[in-house]
Design an enzyme around this catalytic site. Sequence first.
Site, PDB file in Angstrom:
ATOM      1  N   TRP A 151       0.789  -1.219   0.000  1.00  0.00           N
ATOM      2  CA  TRP A 151       0.000   0.000   0.000  1.00  0.00           C
ATOM      3  C   TRP A 151       0.828   1.279   0.000  1.00  0.00           C
ATOM      4  CZ3 TRP A 151       2.174   1.822   4.310  1.00  0.00           C
ATOM      5  CH2 TRP A 151       2.587   0.903   5.268  1.00  0.00           C
ATOM      6  N   ASN A 152       2.131   1.183   0.181  1.00  0.00           N
ATOM      7  CA  ASN A 152       2.878   2.430   0.425  1.00  0.00           C
ATOM      8  C   ASN A 152       3.143   3.249  -0.831  1.00  0.00           C
ATOM      9  OD1 ASN A 152       4.634   0.361  -0.281  1.00  0.00           O
ATOM     10  ND2 ASN A 152       6.359   1.245   0.803  1.00  0.00           N
ATOM     11  N   LYS A 175      -2.091  -8.755  -7.630  1.00  0.00           N
ATOM     12  CA  LYS A 175      -2.934  -8.511  -6.451  1.00  0.00           C
ATOM     13  C   LYS A 175      -2.346  -7.309  -5.718  1.00  0.00           C
ATOM     14  CE  LYS A 175      -2.844  -9.599  -2.214  1.00  0.00           C
ATOM     15  NZ  LYS A 175      -3.213  -8.239  -1.720  1.00  0.00           N
ATOM     16  N   GLY A 228       6.804  -6.326  -0.054  1.00  0.00           N
ATOM     17  CA  GLY A 228       6.085  -6.260   1.215  1.00  0.00           C
ATOM     18  C   GLY A 228       6.994  -6.636   2.360  1.00  0.00           C
ATOM     19  N   SER A 229       6.403  -7.196   3.397  1.00  0.00           N
ATOM     20  CA  SER A 229       7.191  -7.459   4.605  1.00  0.00           C
ATOM     21  C   SER A 229       8.027  -8.732   4.468  1.00  0.00           C
ATOM     22  CB  SER A 229       6.261  -7.563   5.808  1.00  0.00           C
ATOM     23  OG  SER A 229       5.366  -8.630   5.624  1.00  0.00           O
ATOM     24  N   GLU A 250      11.102  -8.210  -2.957  1.00  0.00           N
ATOM     25  CA  GLU A 250      11.578  -6.886  -2.556  1.00  0.00           C
ATOM     26  C   GLU A 250      10.957  -6.623  -1.183  1.00  0.00           C
ATOM     27  OE1 GLU A 250      12.027  -3.585  -1.506  1.00  0.00           O
ATOM     28  OE2 GLU A 250      10.537  -2.890  -2.953  1.00  0.00           O
ATOM     29  N   CYS A 284      10.407   1.674   1.881  1.00  0.00           N
ATOM     30  CA  CYS A 284      11.348   0.646   2.343  1.00  0.00           C
ATOM     31  C   CYS A 284      12.801   1.108   2.323  1.00  0.00           C
ATOM     32  CB  CYS A 284      11.165  -0.637   1.533  1.00  0.00           C
ATOM     33  SG  CYS A 284      11.200  -0.346  -0.221  1.00  0.00           S
TER      34      CYS A 284
END
Length: 478
Positions: A151-152, A175, A228-229, A250, A284
């Site tokens: 979402w960032n 997605k 993402g995380s 990533e 990030c």
Amino acid sequence: MQHSDLSLYIAGEWRGLKGRSGEDVINPATEQSLGSLPHANREDLEDAIASATIAFEKWRTTPAAARAKILVGAARLLRERSEQIARIITLEQGKPIRESRVEINFAAEIIDWYAEEGKRAYGRLVPSRLPAVQQAVHKVPVGPVAAFTPWNVPATTPARKIAGALAAGCTCILKPSEETPATALAIARAFEDAGLPAGVLNIVFGVPSEISNFLIASPKISKISFTGSIAVGKKLTGLASENMTRVTMELGGHAPVIVCEDADAEVAAESIAINKYRNAGQICIAPSRFFVHEAVHDKFLAKFSEVSSKLVVKNGIEEDSEIGALANSRRLDAMESFVSNAERSGARLQCGGRRVGNAGFFFPPTVISDVSADDRMMTDEIFGPVVPIRRFTDLDETIFEANKLRYGLAAYVYTKSQARAALLSDQIQAGMIGVNHTFIFTPETPFGGVKDSGYGSEGGIEGLEAYLSPKFVSTLPQ
Ligand code: NAD
């Protein structure tokens, strides 16, 4: 594209909420619902895989120059629609509208760059050991891709994955984050309007783990690309190993910033602050753990705190906003917990530190000094507008501190000494290093990390290679 039209995009069809479960998309500045997002059901996901598989056969043989025309057309439409899409980004993600404009234009640049680079997916001829044998290495698209974006940066990250895949001749099921869906849908609309054949790009939403479990388990999916995380990245990499599906990961970072004694402390503070507070620090590669030499520490701290406390925190949709709402309540809770934890262990709050208002997820730029080396904000990714600063005297010890975590995405060093810059660039374990500046993201350079921060690169020739496979053909002409 509006939040009232939220839909799935599968096989060239826009599929709405009708008969499907869904969820509300929330404006983080007001906590009000923007619209209802449909979740893909099993049939939708099966259709997405089938359409990406069928479309691949035609798209992979479409000449690269023809593919490029469609990509360039989509980029042009994104620029034409940039004001409308920037508004969408700010409404669903929270960042200041000025940043959203930059983001959508940057997404268009990424697409333009891949359009050109796709024409240069060169193979090579290799001299043979046998007389008359011709040895050719072709670069072929890997196949349908399943991509997952957070979402960032809801325009740039989908743009990198879609453009890389499509330029290489792959098809894509994306997605995006359910928290910022309309931006990705606006990008899909631009591709459709630019003439992209049905099925080449598909967009689905749902419960993230259910979607990724389903798509990754399919042997028809040839490549996974995830941003993402770290925790989720490791899970998806494990799932991908079942089918030996290749991955690009990533993941998160906790970028060390080392300001040496010969750096101009005030210039460094101003330059770092610009990139630290982009998207309220929810990036990030944001500068994140600060090590400042004792000789310049006080000057740096004073300047950084001054710059930080002047930034205007307000709803990103207002033109003069410099720090918008954090993207969701999870980030707000995380910032409050980082700060209270550090204060309890004796760190000193220089500015910020408390939630702004009580509606919307606003948190101000926060500078904290005298933080201990093992404080949670020095060891865990912050992903928000909080800046822990430590003083140092010994550079070797600082290099050890910078490298001791499992993160290895970005790092920044400030020094006037070329020898020290070379030493730090060599010794710091990171995929990207900025020396005396922080703008290290361009379409033409690799973007990715080492250690737990991920595997593979997006951007640069490496970004295209990620969607290509070498195929060696050895021919004895008859
Ligand atoms: P999260 O791990 O729950 O989600 C991160 C993203 O992954 C979201 O977009 C989510 O939709 C998606 N996701 C979650 N589970 C998934 C699954 N099983 N399959 C596929 N996709 C899945 O975390 P969060 O609360 O949204 O963000 C927290 C942390 O995530 C941040 O602290 C940061 O470390 C990391 N993050 C990193 C980036 C990045 O650019 N690398 C971006 C956003 C978040």
